[in-house]
Design a protein around this motif. Structure first.
Motif, PDB file in Angstrom:
ATOM      1  N   GLU A 274      -1.430   2.279  -4.291  1.00  0.00           N
ATOM      2  CA  GLU A 274       0.126   2.464  -4.818  1.00  0.00           C
ATOM      3  C   GLU A 274       1.022   3.242  -3.796  1.00  0.00           C
ATOM      4  N   VAL A 275       0.457   4.406  -3.433  1.00  0.00           N
ATOM      5  CA  VAL A 275       1.256   5.264  -2.648  1.00  0.00           C
ATOM      6  C   VAL A 275       1.805   4.541  -1.406  1.00  0.00           C
ATOM      7  N   LEU A 276       0.517   3.932  -0.612  1.00  0.00           N
ATOM      8  CA  LEU A 276       1.033   3.283   0.617  1.00  0.00           C
ATOM      9  C   LEU A 276       1.759   2.388   0.539  1.00  0.00           C
ATOM     10  N   GLU A 277       1.544   1.405  -0.604  1.00  0.00           N
ATOM     11  CA  GLU A 277       2.497   0.340  -0.988  1.00  0.00           C
ATOM     12  C   GLU A 277       3.890   0.546  -1.160  1.00  0.00           C
ATOM     13  N   LYS A 278       3.965   1.483  -1.924  1.00  0.00           N
ATOM     14  CA  LYS A 278       5.362   1.776  -2.507  1.00  0.00           C
ATOM     15  C   LYS A 278       6.219   2.781  -1.630  1.00  0.00           C
ATOM     16  N   ILE A 279       5.817   3.490  -0.648  1.00  0.00           N
ATOM     17  CA  ILE A 279       6.431   4.562   0.235  1.00  0.00           C
ATOM     18  C   ILE A 279       6.414   3.714   1.483  1.00  0.00           C
ATOM     19  N   PHE A 298      -2.075  12.184   2.078  1.00  0.00           N
ATOM     20  CA  PHE A 298      -1.088  11.414   2.862  1.00  0.00           C
ATOM     21  C   PHE A 298      -0.323  12.273   3.752  1.00  0.00           C
ATOM     22  N   ARG A 299       0.357  11.571   4.526  1.00  0.00           N
ATOM     23  CA  ARG A 299       1.681  12.061   5.336  1.00  0.00           C
ATOM     24  C   ARG A 299       2.726  11.283   5.140  1.00  0.00           C
ATOM     25  N   PHE A 300       3.917  11.800   5.249  1.00  0.00           N
ATOM     26  CA  PHE A 300       5.119  10.900   5.226  1.00  0.00           C
ATOM     27  C   PHE A 300       6.104  11.214   6.293  1.00  0.00           C
TER      28      PHE A 300
END
Ligand code: PMP
Length: 384
Positions: A274-279, A298-300
């Motif tokens: 979900e994190v990779l899909e949504k952000i 993660f990293r952003f």
């Protein structure tokens, strides 16, 4: 008020069954295991029963367990104790670049006492290769210490292969198993481990207790000198309440680990997906498959990890940017830098770890809050 806790790698609540198991040892069974009277005998029986349960947890023998004040002390005892006692055989030690700070700083201490230390690099996933360990072995190498799994990015190391290499070369093998314990099956026989550090809190036992597993026949020098408890290797009256707590904690893990790991893994996979899909411009750190079942890291782009942590904290969600033990330094994580991340990428990282008391609603809360927080911080960021 913080209501969602996703920082199980830094600290775990003590399981209520563990608290219950500890209770008799404060006032009822209060003897000193070293006393010769019958009140002392009761304490000795409890101590030895607990030692046996903890030995079962890692497939060891009870007399191979040394109680210590935690994994930091166990790591010190393993490295300094082994190096001091075996320095006539050689003065070279190998660790990896991504060891816990208690291994790095102990290795640094040994360098001041005339030992040389080689650090094995890791690949982009944070994995140590057996080949690279082998390349660093010299005739002077006496000890290799590689953590079972990394406590930040959750990458699992090829421990069985490294153990076999050490056994073939007659070099002692130590592993800090803190990040892996309770999640992966620990077996000192299969993995040819000679010394292993395990902490109590990481299996939902009390803090301030850990063990060093020391294979029979491996010689070390004690680092705490006194009345000769723990076979003369770690003096001081044993903390029986905590030890009974750790033994209960180990039994719970042995009963529940397989099912528990499936549950944690499904939370972890949901977080990653979900994190990779949504952000947008978000990335997973660590190995996609060979990672601990409870770790999503993660990293952003364009985000500073501390601001992310504080913004989530304002929403009642506790997360981490990396090892709590290193949080007093402003340096980026040495693990992420060794994996080849740039400083700004390492500073933009977020570690989520789930555990025994995590619920689906915790995962949902994070997945709802994180994209909003990242978007807001990016709007404010000169980096983005
Ligand atoms: N090794 C690892 C991998 C850790 O994560 C920690 C901290 N939990 C330690 C060693 C040190 O443990 P303690 O603080 O219990 O001494």
């Amino acid at each position: 008020m913080t209501s969602v806790y996703l920082d199980y790698q830094s600290s775990k609540p003590v399981d209520p069954q563990v608290v219950q198991a500890m209770e008799p040892y404060f006032q009822k069974i209060y003897g000193n295991p070293s006393s010769l009277h019958s009140i002392g005998d009761k304490a000795t029986d409890a101590l030895e029963q607990s030692r046996s349960s903890i030995a079962d947890f890692i497939q060891a023998e009870p007399d191979e367990i040394i109680f210590a004040s935690g994994a930091t002390e166990a790591n010190n005892l393993a490295l300094i104790g082994y190096a001091e006692r075996n320095k006539s055989k050689g003065k070279h030690i190998i660790i990896s670049e991504i060891e816990h700070i208690s291994i790095h700083n102990t290795a640094k201490f040994l360098m001041k006492s005339g030992f040389s230390v080689s650090k094995v690099p890791v690949n982009h996933y944070g994995q140590v290769s057996v080949h690279k360990v082998n390349e660093r072995i010299t005739d002077d190498t006496i000890l290799i210490s590689i953590g079972y799994a990394n406590n930040e990015v959750g990458t699992i190391q090829p421990i069985e292969e490294i153990g076999r290499l050490c056994r073939d070369k007659e070099i002692a093998f130590h592993t800090d198993a803190v990040a892996a314990e309770g999640l992966l099956p620990l077996n000192v026989q299969n993995d040819s481990i000679d010394l292993m550090s395990v902490s109590s809190n990481d299996i939902y036992g009390p803090k301030g207790l850990g063990i060093l597993y020391k294979r029979k026949g491996i010689k070390i020098s004690p680092q705490i000198i006194g009345g000769g408890q723990e076979n003369g290797l770690r003096s001081g009256t044993e903390d029986l309440a905590s030890i009974a707590g750790m033994a209960r904690a180990a039994k719970i893990v042995m009963e529940e680990r397989e099912n528990e790991v499936k549950r944690l893994q499904s939370y972890r996979d949901q977080l990653i997906k979900e994190v990779l899909e949504k952000i947008p411009r978000s990335y997973l750190n660590g190995h996609p498959e060979k990672r601990l079942p409870n770790n999503a890291h993660f990293r952003f782009d364009g985000i500073e990890g501390e601001s992310l942590l504080l913004s989530l904290n304002d929403k009642g969600i506790a997360v981490s940017t990396g090892s709590a033990c290193s949080s007093k330094t402003l340096e980026p994580s040495h693990t992420l830098i060794s994996m080849g991340l740039l400083h700004e990428e390492a500073h933009g990282s977020l570690e989520l770890t789930v555990g025994r008391f995590t619920k689906q609603s915790d995962i949902d809360a994070l997945i709802k809050a994180l994209p909003e927080v990242v978007e807001r911080l990016r709007k404010l960021s000169p980096l983005y």
